[in-house]
Design a protein around this motif. Structure first.
Motif, short mmCIF file in Angstrom:
data_model
loop_
_atom_site.label_atom_id
_atom_site.label_comp_id
_atom_site.label_asym_id
_atom_site.label_seq_id
_atom_site.Cartn_x
_atom_site.Cartn_y
_atom_site.Cartn_z
N ALA A 132 0.85 -1.19 0.00
CA ALA A 132 0.00 0.00 0.00
C ALA A 132 0.88 1.23 0.00
O ALA A 132 2.00 1.21 0.52
CB ALA A 132 -0.94 0.01 1.20
N ALA A 133 0.39 2.30 -0.61
CA ALA A 133 1.13 3.56 -0.65
C ALA A 133 0.47 4.64 0.20
O ALA A 133 1.06 5.69 0.42
CB ALA A 133 1.26 4.06 -2.10
N LEU A 134 -0.75 4.38 0.66
CA LEU A 134 -1.48 5.39 1.42
C LEU A 134 -2.35 4.69 2.45
O LEU A 134 -3.05 3.73 2.14
CB LEU A 134 -2.35 6.23 0.49
N TRP A 135 -2.27 5.16 3.68
CA TRP A 135 -3.12 4.67 4.75
C TRP A 135 -3.90 5.84 5.32
O TRP A 135 -3.32 6.90 5.61
CB TRP A 135 -2.30 4.03 5.89
N ALA A 136 -5.19 5.68 5.46
CA ALA A 136 -6.03 6.70 6.08
C ALA A 136 -6.51 6.16 7.43
O ALA A 136 -7.20 5.13 7.48
CB ALA A 136 -7.23 7.03 5.19
N MET A 137 -6.13 6.81 8.51
CA MET A 137 -6.44 6.34 9.85
C MET A 137 -7.44 7.29 10.50
O MET A 137 -7.26 8.51 10.48
CB MET A 137 -5.16 6.27 10.69
N VAL A 138 -8.49 6.70 11.08
CA VAL A 138 -9.57 7.46 11.70
C VAL A 138 -9.58 7.13 13.19
O VAL A 138 -9.63 5.95 13.57
CB VAL A 138 -10.93 7.12 11.07
N PRO A 139 -9.54 8.11 14.07
CA PRO A 139 -9.54 7.83 15.52
C PRO A 139 -10.88 7.30 15.98
O PRO A 139 -11.94 7.70 15.49
CB PRO A 139 -9.22 9.20 16.14
N ILE A 176 -10.51 7.96 22.47
CA ILE A 176 -9.04 8.00 22.38
C ILE A 176 -8.61 9.45 22.34
O ILE A 176 -9.11 10.25 21.54
CB ILE A 176 -8.54 7.25 21.14
N ALA A 177 -7.65 9.79 23.20
CA ALA A 177 -7.17 11.17 23.26
C ALA A 177 -6.45 11.53 21.96
O ALA A 177 -5.77 10.68 21.37
CB ALA A 177 -6.22 11.33 24.45
N PRO A 178 -6.59 12.78 21.50
CA PRO A 178 -5.90 13.18 20.26
C PRO A 178 -4.39 12.98 20.31
O PRO A 178 -3.78 12.56 19.33
CB PRO A 178 -6.27 14.66 20.12
N SER A 179 -3.76 13.28 21.44
CA SER A 179 -2.31 13.09 21.54
C SER A 179 -1.93 11.62 21.41
O SER A 179 -0.93 11.27 20.78
CB SER A 179 -1.81 13.65 22.87
N THR A 180 -2.74 10.74 22.02
CA THR A 180 -2.48 9.30 21.90
C THR A 180 -2.64 8.83 20.46
O THR A 180 -1.83 8.03 19.96
CB THR A 180 -3.44 8.51 22.82
N PHE A 181 -3.67 9.35 19.80
CA PHE A 181 -3.88 8.97 18.41
C PHE A 181 -2.73 9.44 17.52
O PHE A 181 -2.23 8.69 16.68
CB PHE A 181 -5.20 9.55 17.92
#
Length: 243
Positions: free
Chosen positions: A63-70, A74-79
């Motif tokens: 894969a060349a692109l990963w889209a990650m959704v929190p 989950i805290a933003p800093s942890t994500f």
């Protein structure tokens, strides 16, 4: 993609069979239709499926692109930390949506800058062509210019005449350029409907006026040298030469 859905009559909830060439197809439930999707080899864009399906059913291991959704809770800093660690493990670069948009914008700006440079070269070549055309025209009309001068036309009026001719040439060229540009833009917008990028053609009136005025002004500046040559032609010499 919306273009493919409209063309094939596909709606959410239907089942499509998708497979690789020469392999058995697999049934997929259409979860939704996208106005804009990722680029693909076809003008319709990409069909989006889950990573698990791509890996298990089609053997997609790269894969060349990963889209990650929190996920919720989950805290933003942890994500962000998890995204950075995952990107490092995959030898990738972690980008937020605004950063990705900036990357794409910079790439587009570089492409547009290249076209601007080519347009500038075309303007310079066009200006030289006007200088050459008017210079030839002045050399072929020396007797007419001499007659006008002998009948009372001043040097300034002769020069204004040549500059006006150049401005008219520039205005005609600008109008033709605008017409061709609008035709190409309309064709691209109309043809882009198959790729999900179609829409109404919005005319940038300020830019069109700038093109018209700029083309006329550049042509008028290009006519200054031929105008100076025309204004400096000796009257008697050229009248005697044709007698």
């Amino acid at each position: 993609p919306d273009a493919l859905a409209r063309r094939a009559g596909i709606e959410p909830g239907q089942v499509l069979e998708i497979g690789l060439p020469g392999a058995d197809p697999h049934p997929f439930l259409v979860a939704g239709v996208l106005d804009f999707t990722l680029p693909a080899r076809t003008s319709d864009g990409a069909l989006l499926i889950s990573l698990a399906d791509a890996r298990d059913l089609f053997g997609a291991t790269n894969a060349a692109l990963w889209a990650m959704v929190p996920q919720g809770g989950i805290a933003p800093s942890t994500f962000r930390a998890a995204v950075r660690d995952t990107a490092a493990s995959l030898a990738g670069q972690a980008l937020t949506a605004p950063e990705l948009a900036d990357e794409l914008s910079r790439g587009l700006d570089r492409l547009v800058g290249l076209f601007d440079a080519l347009a500038l070269v075309a303007v310079v070549i066009g200006a030289l062509g006007i200088v050459n055309t008017l210079s030839v025209g002045v050399s072929e009309r020396v007797r007419e210019i001499a007659i006008l001068r002998s009948n009372g036309m001043t040097v300034g009026q002769v020069q204004a005449m040549v500059v006006t001719e150049a401005a008219i040439m520039g205005a005609i060229g600008a109008l033709l350029a605008i017409a061709v540009g609008l035709a190409v833009a309309w064709a691209m917008v109309a043809g882009g409907g198959a790729g999900g990028f179609g829409g109404a053609l919005e005319l940038p009136w300020s830019l069109l006026m700038a093109v018209l005025l700029g083309g006329t002004g550049v042509a008028a500046l290009a006519g200054l040298y031929p105008a100076r040559v025309a204004g400096g032609l000796p009257i008697v010499t050229h009248l005697k030469r044709f007698e």
